[in-house]
Design an enzyme around this catalytic site. Structure first.
Site: not given
Ligand code: NAD
Length: 265
Positions: A11, A33, A97-99, A154-155, A158, A165
């Site tokens: 996303r 990916e 950005g990953t949490t 959140h949605h 999550k 945050t």
């Molecule tokens: P999502 O599940 O839609 O996307 C994650 C993507 O990472 C997927 O497409 C998955 O296949 C991919 N992935 C997994 N392992 C991988 C690898 N080894 N190599 C490459 N890609 C890989 O999730 P999302 O909603 O996009 O959220 C992702 C993360 O970002 C979550 O931890 C979320 O909490 C965080 N987030 C942070 C913020 C911020 O501002 N810091 C905002 C939104 C979301």
């Protein structure tokens, strides 16, 4: 700056690709990916709903790190830990950005930050980072007669709770009060909990629908309340902040930076 997006089919990944291609000073350098993704080999631009970019989704993250200046990572904690190692080995700046990272994964981020600039933020929006600064200030101003509660929604997709945050707001409140969050955090309440302990910082988590991210820091005394609220209505705000952070790393020395550093808040 040539920017790579790991997790480019997610996303946030798709939103990041859309944002990079319209940002002055940024050039899209490719996306990766996980090896099991059905998106491998597809055009990154088309996946993001754009014209073909000529960059195909790869599962070879190392080659992506080698050919770009900075990588943006919104994936999953185990992948982020691997990407931190790659950033250090290839000398590539990293935006995280990953949490939901555990202590071991966080230690790998810190090790990478000794070698390259790393910007890590639980939330890349301008508004939330302002909210964090305000939360710290209000917590420092009001005494412990004010109970602090952090509410987030959140949605339904999550996977971690409380949100990164919300924990960041808790950290900001704890810093304002001059205490350590892990000494005072109440992340879950269930059953006969007894009365609220003075000085605790409580968390409450709501999940549902397509809510992008709502956060409120509440300061509640007997007689009055101060509520600081932020609502994100589009993931674009996170993507714009992350791309801004990526451009900001140019010329920065190695180190672990926050979005508040990037924004000068
Ligand atoms: P999502 O599940 O839609 O996307 C994650 C993507 O990472 C997927 O497409 C998955 O296949 C991919 N992935 C997994 N392992 C991988 C690898 N080894 N190599 C490459 N890609 C890989 O999730 P999302 O909603 O996009 O959220 C992702 C993360 O970002 C979550 O931890 C979320 O909490 C965080 N987030 C942070 C913020 C911020 O501002 N810091 C905002 C939104 C979301």
């Amino acid at each position: 700056m040539k920017i790579g997006i790991v997790g480019c089919a997610g996303r946030m990944g798709r939103m990041l690709v859309q944002t990079v291609v319209v940002t002055d000073g940024a050039e899209f350098g490719g996306g990766s990916e996980t090896a099991s993704s059905p998106m491998i080999g597809q055009d990154c631009g088309e996946l993001a709903g754009l014209m073909p970019s000529g960059q195909m989704v790869t599962d070879d993250a190392r080659s992506l790190f080698e050919r770009v200046d900075v990588v943006i990572d919104f994936t999953i904690p185990s992948a982020t830990a691997d990407h931190a190692r790659l950033a250090a080995e290839t000398g590539t700046a990293l935006i995280i950005g990953t949490t939901g990272l555990d202590a071991t994964q966080q230690a790998l981020i810190e090790a990478a930050a000794a070698r390259v600039p790393v910007v890590q933020a639980p939330n890349f929006s301008l508004g939330v980072n302002l909210l964090m600064a305000l939360t710290e200030k209000v917590a420092a101003t009001l005494n412990a007669d004010f109970d602090i509660e952090i509410l987030e929604m959140h949605h339904r997709h999550k996977v971690d709770a409380p949100s990164g945050t919300a924990l960041g707001l808790g950290q900001a409140a704890a810093k304002g009060r001059g205490v350590a969050l892990d000494q005072v955090a109440q992340k879950v309440r269930d059953g006969h909990t007894g009365p609220r302990k003075k000085g605790d910082i409580g968390f409450a988590t709501l999940r549902g629908g397509d809510v992008v991210g709502d956060h409120t820091a509440m300061f509640v005394s007997e007689g009055e309340s101060v509520l600081l609220t932020h609502q994100a209505r589009s993931r674009a705000v996170f993507a714009r902040g992350a791309v801004h952070a990526a451009l900001w790393t140019k010329g920065q020395p190695a180190g672990l930076y926050s979005m508040r550093d990037v924004l000068g808040l």
